[in-house]
Design an enzyme around this catalytic site. Structure first.
Site, PDB file in Angstrom:
ATOM      1  N   VAL A 191       0.851  -1.192   0.000  1.00 31.35           N
ATOM      2  CA  VAL A 191       0.000   0.000   0.000  1.00 31.35           C
ATOM      3  C   VAL A 191       0.888   1.245   0.000  1.00 31.35           C
ATOM      4  CG1 VAL A 191      -2.062  -1.024   1.012  1.00 31.35           C
ATOM      5  CG2 VAL A 191      -0.229  -0.230   2.522  1.00 31.35           C
ATOM      6  N   ALA A 192       2.118   1.093  -0.476  1.00 34.77           N
ATOM      7  CA  ALA A 192       3.088   2.185  -0.516  1.00 34.77           C
ATOM      8  C   ALA A 192       3.094   2.792  -1.918  1.00 34.77           C
ATOM      9  CB  ALA A 192       4.472   1.666  -0.118  1.00 34.77           C
ATOM     10  N   ARG A 193       4.039   2.400  -2.732  1.00 34.28           N
ATOM     11  CA  ARG A 193       4.131   2.799  -4.133  1.00 34.28           C
ATOM     12  C   ARG A 193       4.540   1.576  -4.944  1.00 34.28           C
ATOM     13  NH1 ARG A 193       1.587   6.609  -2.880  1.00 34.28           N
ATOM     14  NH2 ARG A 193       2.021   8.819  -3.212  1.00 34.28           N
ATOM     15  N   ASP A 252      -2.497  -2.608  -3.555  1.00 35.57           N
ATOM     16  CA  ASP A 252      -3.272  -1.426  -3.936  1.00 35.57           C
ATOM     17  C   ASP A 252      -2.494  -0.594  -4.948  1.00 35.57           C
ATOM     18  OD1 ASP A 252      -5.438   0.450  -3.818  1.00 35.57           O
ATOM     19  OD2 ASP A 252      -4.188   1.737  -2.560  1.00 35.57           O
ATOM     20  N   GLU A 285       1.407   1.671 -13.477  1.00 35.23           N
ATOM     21  CA  GLU A 285       0.027   2.099 -13.227  1.00 35.23           C
ATOM     22  C   GLU A 285      -0.392   3.095 -14.299  1.00 35.23           C
ATOM     23  OE1 GLU A 285      -0.994   3.653  -9.398  1.00 35.23           O
ATOM     24  OE2 GLU A 285      -0.156   1.944  -8.328  1.00 35.23           O
ATOM     25  N   HIS A 324      -5.326   1.311  -6.744  1.00 34.80           N
ATOM     26  CA  HIS A 324      -4.764   2.480  -6.070  1.00 34.80           C
ATOM     27  C   HIS A 324      -5.884   3.363  -5.502  1.00 34.80           C
ATOM     28  CE1 HIS A 324      -1.016   5.292  -5.967  1.00 34.80           C
ATOM     29  NE2 HIS A 324      -1.746   5.391  -4.865  1.00 34.80           N
ATOM     30  N   VAL A 325      -6.638   2.791  -4.585  1.00 35.48           N
ATOM     31  CA  VAL A 325      -7.784   3.502  -4.007  1.00 35.48           C
ATOM     32  C   VAL A 325      -7.665   3.637  -2.483  1.00 35.48           C
ATOM     33  CG1 VAL A 325      -9.387   2.880  -5.843  1.00 35.48           C
ATOM     34  CG2 VAL A 325      -9.094   1.323  -3.901  1.00 35.48           C
TER      35      VAL A 325
END
Length: 315
Positions: free
Chosen positions: A227-229, A252, A257, A276-277
């Site tokens: 859930v970072a990058r 995520d 992306e 990515h939400v």
């Protein structure tokens, strides 16, 4: 105390402008999504920008061309790429606003993976009653890499689930929440980690940190949660582990992306994917509005800014 002499500011949408305009004082405001031309200001006049994240890399490139830019205000916790794009402009983040929503999604991804919620949802659609035993969270050894605001929020939400949490930061230390291991200890910590949560900033030290060697040290069946990058993880290395069936992942964020429709990651076994939400909760908008109103008030009155992560040299 660092203050900036700013006379103009662009907001990404009309909603943003209406939200802050009564705090703007003598600031001249405009609307700019960093895709077309700014409305109400010329590019030469723009001294501060609230970044429109859908503008992506192209938007950051537009920032780099502004001759009089003094401040970039992100709407995200992360600020990777903005210091470079600003070419000396100050950068302020929205640190703290996304912590709660991102922590919620993190728990959702983990619970889906650990309790088979996706399987039950598919069985419901097919009217099938198929109970089975799942790994669960209770007594699981969780390794979390990243100790910032989102990491704290995740740890708070994990506590009632009875996990054994180990935290990792840049260096070993003790803080108000207990002991933090240094990143140099990872080779010794990974073999015991049943769940790894990544919530570290993206920088030169963390880009590609989760590579083939990192993943190989994890035990069979471990769950990797990012859930970072996206670029924190080597996508090809993770894909190889997923396709072998040895590891699982709940993501995520990914690299690249948005994930292309033909990318093999979509069909990888053991993968739980969100687009990515993490911060996209209805709770975010009123919190963002309050934050931006205060930040604009400070800009207009020449006060020290919130969450200034880079001072810059254009003030």
């Amino acid at each position: 105390m660092t203050t900036l002499n700013i006379r103009t500011l662009t907001l990404p949408t009309q909603w943003h402008l209406e939200t802050v305009k009564d705090q703007a004082g003598d600031l001249k405001l405009g609307v700019w999504d960093l895709k077309g031309d700014p409305e109400g200001l010329s590019e030469e006049e723009v001294e501060a920008v609230v970044f429109h994240h859908p503008a992506g890399a192209a938007g950051k490139q537009r920032l780099s061309t502004l001759p009089n830019l003094k401040l970039i205000q992100t709407q995200s916790t992360g600020y990777d790429g903005f210091i470079e794009a600003g070419r000396g402009a100050a950068v302020a983040s929205a640190y703290g606003l996304h912590a709660g929503p991102t922590a919620e999604l993190t728990l959702g991804l983990i619970l889906t993976a650990q309790r088979g919620l996706d399987h039950f949802a598919r069985d419901q659609a097919e009217h099938l009653w198929r109970p089975f035993t799942t790994p669960g969270l209770l007594d699981r050894k969780v390794l979390m890499i990243g100790t910032g605001g989102v990491g704290i929020a995740i740890a708070e939400r994990l506590a009632p689930f009875g996990v054994e949490l180990t935290r990792v930061g840049t260096r070993a230390r003790d803080d108000e929440h207990g002991h933090v291991h240094g990143v140099d200890e990872l080779p010794a910590l990974l073999p015991a980690a049943e769940i790894v949560i990544l919530i570290t900033p993206l920088n030169d030290a963390t880009q590609g940190m989760v590579d083939a060697d990192f993943l190989a040290r994890l035990p069979d069946g471990a769950l990797v949660v990012n859930v970072a990058r996206g670029p924190v993880v080597d996508t090809d290395a993770l894909l190889a582990e997923l396709q072998s069936g040895r590891l699982r992942a709940a993501l995520d964020v990914v690299e690249p992306e948005p994930l292309p429709a033909d990318h093999p990651l979509w069909d990888a076994p053991g993968l739980y994917l969100a687009p990515h939400v993490g911060g996209r909760s209805e709770a975010l908008q009123p919190r963002l509005a309050a934050y931006l109103r205060e930040q604009v008030r400070r800009i207009a009155s020449g006060e020290a800014l919130q969450n200034l992560v880079y001072v810059g040299d254009r003030g």
